[in-house]
Write a protein that holds these residues in place. Structure first.
Motif, PDB file in Angstrom:
ATOM      1  N   GLN A 129       0.862  -1.177   0.000  1.00 39.04           N
ATOM      2  CA  GLN A 129       0.000   0.000   0.000  1.00 39.04           C
ATOM      3  C   GLN A 129       0.899   1.228   0.000  1.00 39.04           C
ATOM      4  O   GLN A 129       1.746   1.365   0.879  1.00 39.04           O
ATOM      5  CB  GLN A 129      -0.927   0.032   1.221  1.00 39.04           C
ATOM      6  CG  GLN A 129      -2.049  -0.990   1.185  1.00 39.04           C
ATOM      7  CD  GLN A 129      -2.972  -0.846   2.388  1.00 39.04           C
ATOM      8  OE1 GLN A 129      -2.735  -0.027   3.276  1.00 39.04           O
ATOM      9  NE2 GLN A 129      -4.033  -1.630   2.406  1.00 39.04           N
ATOM     10  N   HIS A 131       0.867   5.427  -0.291  1.00 41.89           N
ATOM     11  CA  HIS A 131       0.169   6.711  -0.303  1.00 41.89           C
ATOM     12  C   HIS A 131       1.216   7.810  -0.449  1.00 41.89           C
ATOM     13  O   HIS A 131       2.198   7.854   0.301  1.00 41.89           O
ATOM     14  CB  HIS A 131      -0.615   6.915   0.999  1.00 41.89           C
ATOM     15  CG  HIS A 131      -0.964   8.348   1.281  1.00 41.89           C
ATOM     16  ND1 HIS A 131      -0.066   9.259   1.783  1.00 41.89           N
ATOM     17  CD2 HIS A 131      -2.114   9.033   1.122  1.00 41.89           C
ATOM     18  CE1 HIS A 131      -0.648  10.435   1.931  1.00 41.89           C
ATOM     19  NE2 HIS A 131      -1.894  10.323   1.540  1.00 41.89           N
ATOM     20  N   GLN A 150      -2.440   0.316  -4.370  1.00 46.95           N
ATOM     21  CA  GLN A 150      -2.577  -0.878  -3.544  1.00 46.95           C
ATOM     22  C   GLN A 150      -2.551  -2.101  -4.443  1.00 46.95           C
ATOM     23  O   GLN A 150      -3.244  -2.157  -5.466  1.00 46.95           O
ATOM     24  CB  GLN A 150      -3.884  -0.847  -2.750  1.00 46.95           C
ATOM     25  CG  GLN A 150      -4.082  -2.066  -1.868  1.00 46.95           C
ATOM     26  CD  GLN A 150      -5.297  -1.924  -0.960  1.00 46.95           C
ATOM     27  OE1 GLN A 150      -5.796  -0.836  -0.739  1.00 46.95           O
ATOM     28  NE2 GLN A 150      -5.761  -3.038  -0.417  1.00 46.95           N
ATOM     29  N   SER A 152      -1.817  -6.623  -4.148  1.00 46.85           N
ATOM     30  CA  SER A 152      -1.487  -7.807  -3.359  1.00 46.85           C
ATOM     31  C   SER A 152      -1.437  -9.023  -4.273  1.00 46.85           C
ATOM     32  O   SER A 152      -2.014  -9.025  -5.366  1.00 46.85           O
ATOM     33  CB  SER A 152      -2.519  -8.026  -2.246  1.00 46.85           C
ATOM     34  OG  SER A 152      -3.808  -8.234  -2.800  1.00 46.85           O
TER      35      SER A 152
END
Length: 292
Positions: A129, A131, A150, A152
């Motif tokens: 993640q 930002h 993001q 995964s």
């Protein structure tokens, strides 16, 4: 003896009828059609223009990495108050930032971000993640914008490459994150995104292409490579924000190019209908000419 015209003027012929007749109805219909065809879009309500937004990377970021599928994580940010409570999970990466101007116009066209995260031999990366924030300057507003990534994977990886466009979604020049705050909610990603989406003007990453690379060598860091493009934006704004002269200019163009044409067409239709008595009316002739 030859004769020639010394003066001329049009003769006015009036066609009269009562109120409840087909002739009156036809005039009303033509008038309504004229208003309908010329009033639609007559006043410009919205306008657009293109602008290359000046974007400056702010070097503010929060990085959270999932090291296994059970929820273990390591994290790091540029905010000291975020790092203090997570000392056991803190992992400091090396960060490289480069903004490039392809066409040499003095405005950056894209950002290249490289993050190298050191890992222990037993640690594996299953997700990320990211930002980060940037300062956007437009002709009418200057404000801090957000870019959120993001990704995964069920398979541990060695590198994540992301390429996308930073697009304008929808005017406050306030910081997205208060770096002096001691409250954990200030640095909570869902809370940051929720407050950010409440703004009238936001940005988002569009056309994101993630590439997850597997097969990390022992003691090798996990690499994050991101290229964020700054495309030319098409700005749409309500006309009351713009100039009053812009509204009048567009209305005048509509009036000359559309209204006068329909008036000319409908006038000739009415002349044909009443001159040939397609609809019965009473004709009132002009004054008689007196011969000498």
């Amino acid at each position: 003896m030859a004769f020639y015209d010394v003066y001329s003027h049009p003769a006015l012929i009036r066609y009269r009828t009562s109120v409840c007749t087909r002739a009156t109805l036809s005039v009303c219909v033509l008038l309504c059609l004229n208003v309908y065809f010329t009033s639609s879009g007559f006043w410009l309500k919205r306008s657009t223009y293109e602008e290359q937004i000046v974007i400056q990377f702010q070097y503010d970021m929060i990085v959270i990495r999932a090291t296994d599928t059970a929820g273990s994580y390591i994290a790091w940010s540029t905010f000291p108050n975020f790092n203090r409570p997570i000392r056991d999970n803190l992992c400091i990466p090396s960060v490289s930032v480069q903004e490039e101007d392809r066409n040499q116009d003095g405005i950056s066209d894209f950002l290249v971000l490289q993050i190298s995260i050191p890992l222990k031999p037993e640690e594996q990366m299953f997700g990320i993640q990211l930002h980060t924030s940037c300062l956007c300057q437009m002709s009418t507003v200057v404000m801090q914008m957000l870019a959120f990534v993001q990704h995964s994977s069920p398979v541990p990886g060695s590198q994540l490459f992301i390429c996308g466009d930073l697009k304008l979604n929808h005017t406050y020049n306030i910081s997205l994150i208060d770096g002096s705050s001691l409250f954990a909610s200030t640095y909570d990603l869902p809370n940051i995104i929720r407050l950010y989406q409440q703004r009238n003007l936001t940005t988002y990453l569009s056309s994101v292409i993630p590439v997850w690379t597997v097969g990390r060598a022992v003691n090798s860091p996990f690499q994050i490579s991101a290229q964020i493009n700054y495309p030319v934006e098409t700005i749409t704004y309500p006309l009351y924000v713009g100039s009053f002269l812009e509204t009048i200019k567009f209305a005048w163009i509509q009036y000359v190019s559309i209204l006068l044409i329909f008036l000319w067409v409908f006038q000739h239709i009415q002349t044909f209908v009443f001159q040939n008595q397609v609809l019965a009316t009473t004709t009132v002739a002009p004054f008689k000419q007196h011969s000498s």
